[in-house]
Design a protein around this motif. Structure first.
Motif: not given
Length: 109
Positions: A64-76, A81-86
């Motif tokens: 879920a967190l990877r999908d938020y990072q890539t945009g595969a899962r949508k929620n602004a 919040l997920a983008k900067p996570l390693s």
């Protein structure tokens, strides 16, 4: 032959421990980044439409967190919040949250 198996097993243990999640770091990240919306116990979100994270499966949380990072899962909000996570941050968060008592793991509160 037996010594080769022992060496292989030892190498596997070292490789696994190198990728082991840091649950304490996951707790710090979760309290700083997730608790405001998902609740301090991660089972009582501030909005009923927000998911309960406590006791959720590790692989689900990581995906879920990877999908938020890539945009595969949508929620602004989650994307921001997920983008900067390693990768390590994601593993740490998932390891911590999955260990908490929640509806999926039947752990008692």
């Amino acid at each position: 032959m037996k010594s080769k198996l022992i060496v292989a097993a030892a190498a596997a243990c070292v490789a696994f421990s190198a990728q082991a999640a840091d649950v304490a770091k996951g707790e710090q990240l979760a309290q700083a980044q997730c608790a405001a919306c998902h609740g301090k116990d991660f089972a009582s979100p501030i909005d009923p439409s927000y998911p309960k994270l406590a006791g959720q499966y590790v692989d689900y949380l990581e995906k879920a967190l990877r999908d938020y990072q890539t945009g595969a899962r949508k929620n602004a909000i989650m994307a921001g919040l997920a983008k900067p996570l390693s990768r390590a941050d994601i593993k740490d968060l998932a390891a911590y949250l999955s260990r908490l008592p929640g509806p999926l793991n039947n752990a008692k509160r």
